[in-house]
Motif scaffolding. Structure first.
Motif, PDB file in Angstrom:
ATOM      1  N   THR A  45       0.840  -1.199   0.000  1.00 26.79           N
ATOM      2  CA  THR A  45       0.000   0.000   0.000  1.00 26.79           C
ATOM      3  C   THR A  45       0.875   1.249   0.000  1.00 26.79           C
ATOM      4  OG1 THR A  45      -0.158  -0.008   2.425  1.00 26.79           O
ATOM      5  CG2 THR A  45      -1.906  -1.124   1.192  1.00 26.79           C
ATOM      6  N   LEU A  46       0.308   2.336  -0.470  1.00 26.43           N
ATOM      7  CA  LEU A  46       1.030   3.609  -0.542  1.00 26.43           C
ATOM      8  C   LEU A  46       0.055   4.751  -0.289  1.00 26.43           C
ATOM      9  CD1 LEU A  46       3.717   5.136  -1.440  1.00 26.43           C
ATOM     10  CD2 LEU A  46       2.615   5.298  -3.697  1.00 26.43           C
ATOM     11  N   PRO A  47       0.369   5.643   0.676  1.00 25.40           N
ATOM     12  CA  PRO A  47      -0.443   6.843   0.841  1.00 25.40           C
ATOM     13  C   PRO A  47      -0.127   7.824  -0.285  1.00 25.40           C
ATOM     14  CG  PRO A  47       1.378   6.846   2.408  1.00 25.40           C
ATOM     15  CD  PRO A  47       1.422   5.531   1.702  1.00 25.40           C
ATOM     16  N   VAL A  48      -1.147   8.323  -0.964  1.00 31.56           N
ATOM     17  CA  VAL A  48      -0.918   9.237  -2.088  1.00 31.56           C
ATOM     18  C   VAL A  48      -1.579  10.584  -1.824  1.00 31.56           C
ATOM     19  CG1 VAL A  48      -0.648   7.391  -3.784  1.00 31.56           C
ATOM     20  CG2 VAL A  48      -2.912   8.309  -3.337  1.00 31.56           C
ATOM     21  N   SER A  49      -0.957  11.614  -2.358  1.00 29.11           N
ATOM     22  CA  SER A  49      -1.504  12.964  -2.198  1.00 29.11           C
ATOM     23  C   SER A  49      -1.612  13.701  -3.524  1.00 29.11           C
ATOM     24  CB  SER A  49      -0.637  13.782  -1.225  1.00 29.11           C
ATOM     25  OG  SER A  49       0.719  13.754  -1.601  1.00 29.11           O
ATOM     26  N   LEU A  50      -1.215  13.038  -4.631  1.00 25.84           N
ATOM     27  CA  LEU A  50      -1.344  13.637  -5.954  1.00 25.84           C
ATOM     28  C   LEU A  50      -1.968  12.632  -6.918  1.00 25.84           C
ATOM     29  CD1 LEU A  50       2.093  15.450  -6.517  1.00 25.84           C
ATOM     30  CD2 LEU A  50      -0.133  16.539  -6.186  1.00 25.84           C
ATOM     31  N   SER A  51      -2.929  13.087  -7.694  1.00 25.09           N
ATOM     32  CA  SER A  51      -3.545  12.275  -8.730  1.00 25.09           C
ATOM     33  C   SER A  51      -3.266  12.930 -10.077  1.00 25.09           C
ATOM     34  CB  SER A  51      -5.055  12.163  -8.509  1.00 25.09           C
ATOM     35  OG  SER A  51      -5.670  11.444  -9.568  1.00 25.09           O
ATOM     36  N   VAL A  52      -2.733  12.147 -11.008  1.00 21.75           N
ATOM     37  CA  VAL A  52      -2.382  12.669 -12.331  1.00 21.75           C
ATOM     38  C   VAL A  52      -3.264  12.006 -13.381  1.00 21.75           C
ATOM     39  CG1 VAL A  52      -0.542  12.941 -14.031  1.00 21.75           C
ATOM     40  CG2 VAL A  52       0.008  13.031 -11.585  1.00 21.75           C
ATOM     41  N   LEU A  53      -3.969  12.827 -14.146  1.00 19.98           N
ATOM     42  CA  LEU A  53      -4.810  12.327 -15.238  1.00 19.98           C
ATOM     43  C   LEU A  53      -3.985  12.358 -16.518  1.00 19.98           C
ATOM     44  CD1 LEU A  53      -7.567  11.383 -16.317  1.00 19.98           C
ATOM     45  CD2 LEU A  53      -8.192  13.789 -16.612  1.00 19.98           C
ATOM     46  N   VAL A  54      -3.854  11.205 -17.147  1.00 18.52           N
ATOM     47  CA  VAL A  54      -2.980  11.060 -18.315  1.00 18.52           C
ATOM     48  C   VAL A  54      -3.811  10.689 -19.536  1.00 18.52           C
ATOM     49  CG1 VAL A  54      -0.985   9.843 -19.255  1.00 18.52           C
ATOM     50  CG2 VAL A  54      -1.138  10.265 -16.787  1.00 18.52           C
ATOM     51  N   GLY A  55      -3.523  11.338 -20.657  1.00 22.83           N
ATOM     52  CA  GLY A  55      -4.161  10.966 -21.908  1.00 22.83           C
ATOM     53  C   GLY A  55      -3.523   9.709 -22.460  1.00 22.83           C
ATOM     54  N   VAL A  56      -4.203   9.036 -23.374  1.00 20.86           N
ATOM     55  CA  VAL A  56      -3.698   7.775 -23.904  1.00 20.86           C
ATOM     56  C   VAL A  56      -2.377   7.964 -24.649  1.00 20.86           C
ATOM     57  CG1 VAL A  56      -4.882   7.871 -26.132  1.00 20.86           C
ATOM     58  CG2 VAL A  56      -4.437   5.641 -25.039  1.00 20.86           C
ATOM     59  N   ASN A  57      -2.091   9.221 -25.075  1.00 18.64           N
ATOM     60  CA  ASN A  57      -0.832   9.508 -25.761  1.00 18.64           C
ATOM     61  C   ASN A  57       0.265   9.973 -24.807  1.00 18.64           C
ATOM     62  OD1 ASN A  57      -1.866  11.970 -25.084  1.00 18.64           O
ATOM     63  ND2 ASN A  57      -1.658  12.904 -27.111  1.00 18.64           N
ATOM     64  N   LEU A 113       9.598  -0.146 -15.479  1.00 18.24           N
ATOM     65  CA  LEU A 113       8.277  -0.155 -16.112  1.00 18.24           C
ATOM     66  C   LEU A 113       8.356  -0.689 -17.539  1.00 18.24           C
ATOM     67  CD1 LEU A 113       5.267   0.492 -16.138  1.00 18.24           C
ATOM     68  CD2 LEU A 113       5.837   2.892 -16.607  1.00 18.24           C
ATOM     69  N   ALA A 114       9.441  -0.355 -18.247  1.00 21.77           N
ATOM     70  CA  ALA A 114       9.605  -0.801 -19.635  1.00 21.77           C
ATOM     71  C   ALA A 114       9.672  -2.322 -19.743  1.00 21.77           C
ATOM     72  CB  ALA A 114      10.856  -0.182 -20.242  1.00 21.77           C
ATOM     73  N   LYS A 115      10.156  -2.983 -18.698  1.00 24.48           N
ATOM     74  CA  LYS A 115      10.338  -4.433 -18.729  1.00 24.48           C
ATOM     75  C   LYS A 115       9.028  -5.206 -18.622  1.00 24.48           C
ATOM     76  CE  LYS A 115      15.011  -4.404 -16.766  1.00 24.48           C
ATOM     77  NZ  LYS A 115      15.846  -4.798 -15.594  1.00 24.48           N
ATOM     78  N   TRP A 116       8.001  -4.597 -18.005  1.00 22.62           N
ATOM     79  CA  TRP A 116       6.782  -5.387 -17.784  1.00 22.62           C
ATOM     80  C   TRP A 116       5.516  -4.797 -18.400  1.00 22.62           C
ATOM     81  CZ3 TRP A 116       2.388  -4.204 -14.655  1.00 22.62           C
ATOM     82  CH2 TRP A 116       2.477  -2.998 -13.929  1.00 22.62           C
ATOM     83  N   LYS A 117       5.584  -3.593 -18.958  1.00 21.74           N
ATOM     84  CA  LYS A 117       4.364  -2.962 -19.468  1.00 21.74           C
ATOM     85  C   LYS A 117       3.803  -3.654 -20.697  1.00 21.74           C
ATOM     86  CE  LYS A 117       6.775   0.554 -22.238  1.00 21.74           C
ATOM     87  NZ  LYS A 117       6.274   0.129 -23.563  1.00 21.74           N
ATOM     88  N   GLY A 118       4.691  -4.310 -21.480  1.00 23.56           N
ATOM     89  CA  GLY A 118       4.210  -4.990 -22.672  1.00 23.56           C
ATOM     90  C   GLY A 118       3.474  -4.048 -23.608  1.00 23.56           C
ATOM     91  N   ASP A 119       2.351  -4.523 -24.167  1.00 17.05           N
ATOM     92  CA  ASP A 119       1.584  -3.711 -25.100  1.00 17.05           C
ATOM     93  C   ASP A 119       0.339  -3.108 -24.453  1.00 17.05           C
ATOM     94  OD1 ASP A 119       0.126  -5.986 -24.726  1.00 17.05           O
ATOM     95  OD2 ASP A 119      -0.073  -6.491 -26.855  1.00 17.05           O
ATOM     96  N   ASP A 120       0.310  -3.075 -23.111  1.00 17.33           N
ATOM     97  CA  ASP A 120      -0.852  -2.507 -22.430  1.00 17.33           C
ATOM     98  C   ASP A 120      -0.916  -0.997 -22.680  1.00 17.33           C
ATOM     99  OD1 ASP A 120      -2.935  -3.173 -20.052  1.00 17.33           O
ATOM    100  OD2 ASP A 120      -2.077  -1.180 -19.765  1.00 17.33           O
ATOM    101  N   ALA A 121      -2.039  -0.517 -23.195  1.00 18.09           N
ATOM    102  CA  ALA A 121      -2.173   0.890 -23.583  1.00 18.09           C
ATOM    103  C   ALA A 121      -2.108   1.833 -22.379  1.00 18.09           C
ATOM    104  CB  ALA A 121      -3.488   1.102 -24.330  1.00 18.09           C
TER     105      ALA A 121
END
Length: 230
Positions: A45-57, A113-121
């Motif tokens: 678990t991780l306490p978070v205080s920032l949420s980032v909205l990312v476009g598909v690009n 992240l590059a090692k496991w992201k695969g082709d997930d959009a």
């Protein structure tokens, strides 16, 4: 049946409940309801205080301050990190996901992240976001003030696909992708005395099995002889 046999049987039976927060806690609006959940394999678990909205690009379409605790993928090393910089696989502190804060830590994060992201959009969108943009700069653009003290602020991501926003912290497919990656990455040492596959043993036993119980571990000891302290 032995202790570990019982643990394995229990683990297999309750797999469907892992990662789910109790309905009673959600109904009461408990911002830390996730601490009462059973944490899935390879997660913490991780306490978070920032949420980032990312476009598909990969572009940043919003930054907001929040306050909650989320379930995140982790490695054995990142789960127990102290001073040595070790990134979590996806959600992490600002200093790991913003090269403006720490180019070294962000580079380590992106390599993992590059090692496991695969082709997930969705994962590709986060990868491009962190590779190409500064969350700190975007935060200023969206009126969110950050200081040097926010280096350790937890960051979570939502990915906007079409008209819908996907909160990756609740994405079961993302969790399963990480678990599958961990299982593929296990190093086999041979066979045990029962003829089963033998893997590299863990040296950093996971905590937060039930986060609400003081980071309880299934096993814990801090001495090298007699194992008297538990």
């Amino acid at each position: 049946m032995s202790l570990f046999g019982n643990l394995l049987t229990t683990y297999e039976i309750i797999q469907g409940a892992s990662g789910q927060t109790p309905h009673s806690a959600e109904k009461d609006g408990d911002v830390d309801a996730v601490k009462k959940a059973l944490i899935p394999y390879g997660h913490t678990t991780l306490p978070v205080s920032l949420s980032v909205l990312v476009g598909v690009n990969g572009c940043i379409r919003g930054v907001a301050k929040i306050k909650r605790t989320i379930i995140i993928p982790c490695t054995e090393e990142s789960m127990g990190r102290t001073i040595k910089p070790v990134p979590h696989p996806l959600f992490d502190q600002l200093q790991y996901v913003d090269s403006e804060r720490s180019p070294e830590k962000t580079s380590m994060y992106l390599q993992q992240l590059a090692k496991w992201k695969g082709d997930d959009a969705k994962l590709e969108a986060v990868f491009r976001c962190v590779s190409e943009h500064s969350i700190s700069e975007a935060a200023a653009h969206y009126g969110v003030e950050l200081t040097d003290k926010d280096d350790k602020a937890g960051v979570c991501f939502e990915v906007q696909i079409g008209l819908e926003d996907s909160d990756l912290s609740n994405d079961v497919d993302i969790r399963n992708r990480w678990i599958a990656y961990l299982q593929r990455s296990q190093h086999k040492l041979g066979k045990d005395i029962f003829g089963e596959d033998l893997y590299t043993p863990t040296t950093n036993f996971p905590k937060k099995v039930v986060s609400s119980d003081a980071n309880a571990k299934l096993l814990s000891a801090n001495d090298s002889t007699n194992f008297s302290k538990k």
